[in-house]
Design an enzyme around this catalytic site. Structure first.
Site, PDB file in Angstrom:
ATOM      1  N   PRO A  49       3.356  14.768  19.869  1.00  0.00           N
ATOM      2  CA  PRO A  49       3.613  15.029  21.275  1.00  0.00           C
ATOM      3  C   PRO A  49       3.752  13.794  22.134  1.00  0.00           C
ATOM      4  CG  PRO A  49       1.284  15.205  20.816  1.00  0.00           C
ATOM      5  CD  PRO A  49       1.944  14.673  19.578  1.00  0.00           C
ATOM      6  N   GLU A  50       4.645  13.857  23.068  1.00  0.00           N
ATOM      7  CA  GLU A  50       4.558  13.020  24.253  1.00  0.00           C
ATOM      8  C   GLU A  50       4.114  13.949  25.381  1.00  0.00           C
ATOM      9  OE1 GLU A  50       7.168   9.997  25.220  1.00  0.00           O
ATOM     10  OE2 GLU A  50       7.851   9.604  23.193  1.00  0.00           O
ATOM     11  N   HIS A  69      -5.360  20.980   6.184  1.00  0.00           N
ATOM     12  CA  HIS A  69      -5.384  20.255   7.462  1.00  0.00           C
ATOM     13  C   HIS A  69      -5.750  21.137   8.658  1.00  0.00           C
ATOM     14  CE1 HIS A  69      -3.831  17.056   5.107  1.00  0.00           C
ATOM     15  NE2 HIS A  69      -2.586  17.493   5.060  1.00  0.00           N
ATOM     16  N   ARG A  99      -2.395  14.044  10.073  1.00  0.00           N
ATOM     17  CA  ARG A  99      -2.704  12.607  10.092  1.00  0.00           C
ATOM     18  C   ARG A  99      -4.073  12.291  10.675  1.00  0.00           C
ATOM     19  NH1 ARG A  99       2.479   9.382  12.233  1.00  0.00           N
ATOM     20  NH2 ARG A  99       1.272   7.611  11.533  1.00  0.00           N
ATOM     21  N   ARG A 114       3.360  -8.180  35.589  1.00  0.00           N
ATOM     22  CA  ARG A 114       3.351  -8.301  34.134  1.00  0.00           C
ATOM     23  C   ARG A 114       4.487  -9.165  33.599  1.00  0.00           C
ATOM     24  NH1 ARG A 114      -0.148  -4.187  31.320  1.00  0.00           N
ATOM     25  NH2 ARG A 114      -1.369  -3.458  33.078  1.00  0.00           N
TER      26      ARG A 114
END
Length: 278
Positions: free
Chosen positions: A2-3, A94, A117, A160
């Site tokens: 996901p984002e 999982h 993961r 930055r």
DNA sequence: ATAAGCCCCTGCTGGC
DNA sequence: TGCCAGCAGGGGCTTA
């Protein structure tokens, strides 16, 4: 995987499926994800009612009664799926956490968390002091909040020296802009991803608009592709979003037709058009 | 203080 | 066909 748009879509699905339900038993099928589950995790959750499902950055916040919040992060491969009573499958590979839920009649069931993961995270926090929690204390503004203004972004860029693309992905600058949408927003704003952030500050207004535009479009897209997320058990948890540059190395730029390039910045793939992005 | 590098873990893909 | 290197959308920690 996901984002922010997918996390937001999952949040909306969870609101529909589990809000108002009460957690019964919690089964931990292993002791940790990215980090160990906290002491007393299952015992604390048992008997708690899910009052709301909120989001901060890419964290899902299950607001519970009695002042607790279940904090969950999906990492790269985490998925929630809700199964109604009578259709709860046997745990599969999982499936790390299973929440038994009960509530009004047909709404009872089980919420599964699957994460191949194990880059995901679950922990407990006090709702009243959530903003001061170590996971949240240093986070920048939400991209759709008033705090994320053009002036704010310009100042953050000016401060930055790092390239603008990893700067956008820094959660201290703005949350929720992951690797895909950093590339997409920079393409939309016509900014070279390797350009130092301070040198891109002059395009802050375009970049600010681009970030909001790509995220909003993806949320809309995710919302439609995930409409049946709950009933079909989370198997469609992917965007079918049309990216302009991400993953399109060698393909023609949608704006100028010259071939798109891939580079690596801070260990992550960046996709861009050398002709359009300056 | 900022910035870059490393690491967690499994699964999939593409090249040989 | 099999094998293996490389890569994957996150993020926190360590090192310079």
């Amino acid at each position: 995987m996901p984002e922010l748009p997918e996390v937001e879509t999952v949040r909306r699905a969870l609101e529909r499926s589990v809000r108002g339900l009460t957690i019964g038993g919690v089964t931990l099928r292993r002791g940790d994800l990215r980090a160990p589950f906290p002491q007393g995790f299952a015992a604390t959750l048992a008997g708690r009612r899910i009052v709301a499902v909120d989001r901060r950055a890419k964290y899902l916040l299950f607001q519970l009664d009695e002042g607790k919040t279940l904090v969950a992060h999906l990492g790269m491969s985490g998925r929630f799926s809700f199964h109604a009573q009578g259709a709860v499958p046997a745990p599969a590979l999982h499936d790390h956490v299973i929440f038994e839920l009960h509530g009004g009649g047909e709404s009872a069931g089980a919420l599964f968390y699957n994460d191949a993961r194990r880059f995901g995270l679950m922990t407990l926090a006090e709702t009243a002091s959530l903003a001061e929690h170590p996971l949240f204390a240093k986070l920048g503004p939400e991209p759709f909040s008033p705090d994320f203004s053009v002036a704010y972004l310009r100042r953050a860029l000016e401060a930055r020296a790092a390239p603008v693309k990893p700067t956008l992905m820094d959660a201290a600058v703005v949350v929720g802009v992951g690797n895909i949408y950093a590339s997409e927003a920079l393409f939309l704003a016509r900014i070279d991803p390797a350009k130092p952030a301070r040198a891109a500050a002059g395009k802050a207004e375009a970049l600010h608009g681009a970030i909001r535009q790509v995220l909003a479009a993806a949320i809309e897209s995710g919302g439609s592709s995930l409409r049946d997320f709950v009933s079909i058990g989370g198997e469609t948890g992917y965007f079918q979003h049309a990216f302009q540059v991400y993953g399109r190395e060698g393909e023609p730029c949608a704006a100028c037709a010259s071939p798109l390039f891939r580079s690596v910045q801070a260990g992550r793939s960046t996709f861009f058009c050398k002709a359009c992005q300056k």
